[in-house]
Design a protein around this motif. Structure first.
Motif, PDB file in Angstrom:
ATOM      1  N   ALA A   4      23.341  -3.504 -12.690  1.00  0.00           N
ATOM      2  CA  ALA A   4      22.318  -3.933 -11.735  1.00  0.00           C
ATOM      3  C   ALA A   4      21.631  -5.179 -12.269  1.00  0.00           C
ATOM      4  CB  ALA A   4      21.302  -2.823 -11.535  1.00  0.00           C
ATOM      5  N   ARG A   5      21.253  -6.054 -11.359  1.00  0.00           N
ATOM      6  CA  ARG A   5      20.511  -7.252 -11.753  1.00  0.00           C
ATOM      7  C   ARG A   5      19.194  -7.271 -11.005  1.00  0.00           C
ATOM      8  NH1 ARG A   5      24.222 -12.531 -12.323  1.00  0.00           N
ATOM      9  NH2 ARG A   5      22.133 -13.340 -12.653  1.00  0.00           N
ATOM     10  N   TYR A  66      -0.728 -23.641 -14.433  1.00  0.00           N
ATOM     11  CA  TYR A  66      -2.000 -22.925 -14.409  1.00  0.00           C
ATOM     12  C   TYR A  66      -2.099 -21.982 -15.619  1.00  0.00           C
ATOM     13  CZ  TYR A  66      -5.655 -19.706 -12.940  1.00  0.00           C
ATOM     14  OH  TYR A  66      -6.777 -18.910 -12.906  1.00  0.00           O
ATOM     15  N   THR A  67      -1.132 -21.096 -15.745  1.00  0.00           N
ATOM     16  CA  THR A  67      -1.107 -20.216 -16.910  1.00  0.00           C
ATOM     17  C   THR A  67       0.336 -19.822 -17.185  1.00  0.00           C
ATOM     18  OG1 THR A  67      -2.104 -18.264 -17.946  1.00  0.00           O
ATOM     19  CG2 THR A  67      -1.459 -18.063 -15.638  1.00  0.00           C
ATOM     20  N   TRP A  68       0.599 -19.323 -18.377  1.00  0.00           N
ATOM     21  CA  TRP A  68       1.983 -19.020 -18.742  1.00  0.00           C
ATOM     22  C   TRP A  68       2.004 -17.982 -19.860  1.00  0.00           C
ATOM     23  CZ3 TRP A  68      -0.864 -23.116 -20.207  1.00  0.00           C
ATOM     24  CH2 TRP A  68      -0.998 -23.346 -21.563  1.00  0.00           C
ATOM     25  N   SER A  69       3.179 -17.416 -20.052  1.00  0.00           N
ATOM     26  CA  SER A  69       3.375 -16.433 -21.105  1.00  0.00           C
ATOM     27  C   SER A  69       4.818 -16.511 -21.555  1.00  0.00           C
ATOM     28  CB  SER A  69       3.061 -15.036 -20.563  1.00  0.00           C
ATOM     29  OG  SER A  69       3.360 -14.074 -21.536  1.00  0.00           O
ATOM     30  N   THR A  70       5.038 -16.620 -22.842  1.00  0.00           N
ATOM     31  CA  THR A  70       6.402 -16.616 -23.346  1.00  0.00           C
ATOM     32  C   THR A  70       6.858 -15.165 -23.471  1.00  0.00           C
ATOM     33  OG1 THR A  70       6.032 -18.675 -24.526  1.00  0.00           O
ATOM     34  CG2 THR A  70       7.919 -17.346 -25.213  1.00  0.00           C
ATOM     35  N   VAL A  71       7.925 -14.848 -22.761  1.00  0.00           N
ATOM     36  CA  VAL A  71       8.429 -13.482 -22.726  1.00  0.00           C
ATOM     37  C   VAL A  71       9.503 -13.329 -23.801  1.00  0.00           C
ATOM     38  CG1 VAL A  71       9.578 -11.740 -21.308  1.00  0.00           C
ATOM     39  CG2 VAL A  71       7.907 -13.313 -20.275  1.00  0.00           C
ATOM     40  N   HIS A  72       9.240 -12.436 -24.742  1.00  0.00           N
ATOM     41  CA  HIS A  72      10.191 -12.221 -25.829  1.00  0.00           C
ATOM     42  C   HIS A  72      11.051 -10.992 -25.609  1.00  0.00           C
ATOM     43  CE1 HIS A  72       8.678 -15.405 -28.432  1.00  0.00           C
ATOM     44  NE2 HIS A  72       7.491 -15.089 -27.981  1.00  0.00           N
ATOM     45  N   ARG A  73      10.596 -10.111 -24.708  1.00  0.00           N
ATOM     46  CA  ARG A  73      11.373  -8.916 -24.473  1.00  0.00           C
ATOM     47  C   ARG A  73      11.273  -8.513 -23.011  1.00  0.00           C
ATOM     48  NH1 ARG A  73      11.792  -3.115 -27.525  1.00  0.00           N
ATOM     49  NH2 ARG A  73      12.928  -2.135 -25.838  1.00  0.00           N
ATOM     50  N   ASN A  74      12.450  -8.245 -22.405  1.00  0.00           N
ATOM     51  CA  ASN A  74      12.492  -7.764 -21.032  1.00  0.00           C
ATOM     52  C   ASN A  74      13.729  -6.884 -20.938  1.00  0.00           C
ATOM     53  OD1 ASN A  74      12.840  -7.376 -18.268  1.00  0.00           O
ATOM     54  ND2 ASN A  74      11.963  -9.371 -17.769  1.00  0.00           N
ATOM     55  N   LEU A  76      14.983  -5.409 -18.341  1.00  0.00           N
ATOM     56  CA  LEU A  76      15.718  -5.441 -17.077  1.00  0.00           C
ATOM     57  C   LEU A  76      16.819  -6.492 -17.154  1.00  0.00           C
ATOM     58  CD1 LEU A  76      12.786  -5.307 -14.502  1.00  0.00           C
ATOM     59  CD2 LEU A  76      14.238  -3.428 -15.265  1.00  0.00           C
ATOM     60  N   PRO A  77      18.088  -6.097 -16.912  1.00  0.00           N
ATOM     61  CA  PRO A  77      19.150  -7.096 -16.914  1.00  0.00           C
ATOM     62  C   PRO A  77      18.973  -8.076 -15.763  1.00  0.00           C
ATOM     63  CG  PRO A  77      19.964  -4.940 -16.168  1.00  0.00           C
ATOM     64  CD  PRO A  77      18.551  -4.744 -16.605  1.00  0.00           C
ATOM     65  N   PRO A  78      19.309  -9.362 -15.917  1.00  0.00           N
ATOM     66  CA  PRO A  78      19.888  -9.965 -17.119  1.00  0.00           C
ATOM     67  C   PRO A  78      18.841 -10.597 -18.017  1.00  0.00           C
ATOM     68  CG  PRO A  78      19.913 -11.563 -15.375  1.00  0.00           C
ATOM     69  CD  PRO A  78      19.192 -10.337 -14.830  1.00  0.00           C
ATOM     70  N   PHE A  79      17.566 -10.314 -17.804  1.00  0.00           N
ATOM     71  CA  PHE A  79      16.526 -11.040 -18.526  1.00  0.00           C
ATOM     72  C   PHE A  79      16.615 -10.854 -20.042  1.00  0.00           C
ATOM     73  CE2 PHE A  79      14.680 -10.375 -14.296  1.00  0.00           C
ATOM     74  CZ  PHE A  79      14.430 -11.694 -13.958  1.00  0.00           C
ATOM     75  N   GLY A  80      17.131  -9.688 -20.462  1.00  0.00           N
ATOM     76  CA  GLY A  80      17.213  -9.434 -21.893  1.00  0.00           C
ATOM     77  C   GLY A  80      18.037 -10.483 -22.622  1.00  0.00           C
ATOM     78  N   ASP A  81      19.054 -11.030 -21.912  1.00  0.00           N
ATOM     79  CA  ASP A  81      19.912 -12.050 -22.530  1.00  0.00           C
ATOM     80  C   ASP A  81      19.258 -13.427 -22.515  1.00  0.00           C
ATOM     81  OD1 ASP A  81      21.858 -10.106 -22.820  1.00  0.00           O
ATOM     82  OD2 ASP A  81      22.799 -10.584 -20.894  1.00  0.00           O
ATOM     83  N   ARG A  82      18.148 -13.552 -21.817  1.00  0.00           N
ATOM     84  CA  ARG A  82      17.552 -14.883 -21.622  1.00  0.00           C
ATOM     85  C   ARG A  82      16.290 -15.087 -22.427  1.00  0.00           C
ATOM     86  NH1 ARG A  82      18.091 -15.243 -15.058  1.00  0.00           N
ATOM     87  NH2 ARG A  82      20.347 -15.013 -14.988  1.00  0.00           N
ATOM     88  N   THR A  83      15.826 -14.084 -23.111  1.00  0.00           N
ATOM     89  CA  THR A  83      14.589 -14.234 -23.857  1.00  0.00           C
ATOM     90  C   THR A  83      14.817 -15.151 -25.050  1.00  0.00           C
ATOM     91  OG1 THR A  83      15.114 -12.254 -25.103  1.00  0.00           O
ATOM     92  CG2 THR A  83      13.650 -11.993 -23.190  1.00  0.00           C
ATOM     93  N   PRO A  84      13.831 -15.886 -25.533  1.00  0.00           N
ATOM     94  CA  PRO A  84      12.543 -15.984 -24.844  1.00  0.00           C
ATOM     95  C   PRO A  84      12.599 -16.958 -23.674  1.00  0.00           C
ATOM     96  CG  PRO A  84      12.534 -17.371 -26.786  1.00  0.00           C
ATOM     97  CD  PRO A  84      13.875 -16.693 -26.748  1.00  0.00           C
TER      98      PRO A  84
END
Ligand code: ZN
Length: 131
Positions: A4-5, A66-74, A76-84
């Motif tokens: 699932a994506r 405006y605002t931002w956050s660096t995501v180091h862990r997610n 949910l596929p496929p985000f895990g392969d894209r961190t950070p």
């Protein structure tokens, strides 16, 4: 069987023009013919005055951070392969605030008010610093 994506849009009849435009490299917003204000994400009613007199309009593609956050862990596929990656909220030149990602920018270079320009990743609008 593919995993699932959670990153691909599922257009319905209402949002299809938005995703079709994005696939062609254009960012659409919604403009109210009653109060004149723009909004995003796309809604069938104006969130400012509840008018149904809302139409699609091509955005300039200009925004500021405006605002931002660096995501180091997610998880949910496929985000895990894209961190950070940089999850961000940007203010479009037309007024609406939009959740998106910032690409092509080192985290240390991010600052509030940074001028950005829309670009597209897998037919989804993301933003990069303006040249
Ligand atoms: Zn309105």
């Amino acid at each position: 069987m593919s995993a699932a994506r959670y990153d691909l849009p599922e257009p319905d009849a209402f949002t299809r023009p938005y995703w079709e435009a994005a696939a062609r490299g254009r960012l659409l917003i919604r403009r109210c013919g009653s109060c004149g204000r723009a909004h995003h994400y796309p809604r069938e009613f104006c969130p400012h005055c509840w008018s149904e007199e809302v139409t699609w309009e091509e955005a300039s593609g200009r925004a500021v951070l405006y605002t931002w956050s660096t995501v180091h862990r997610n998880d949910l596929p496929p985000f895990g392969d894209r961190t950070p990656y940089v999850a961000a909220v940007v203010d479009l030149a037309e007024g609406p605030r939009m959740m998106t990602q910032v690409v092509d920018c080192a985290g240390r270079d991010l600052r509030a008010g940074l001028p950005l320009r829309v670009t597209f990743a897998e037919s989804k609008p993301v933003f990069r610093p303006e040249d």
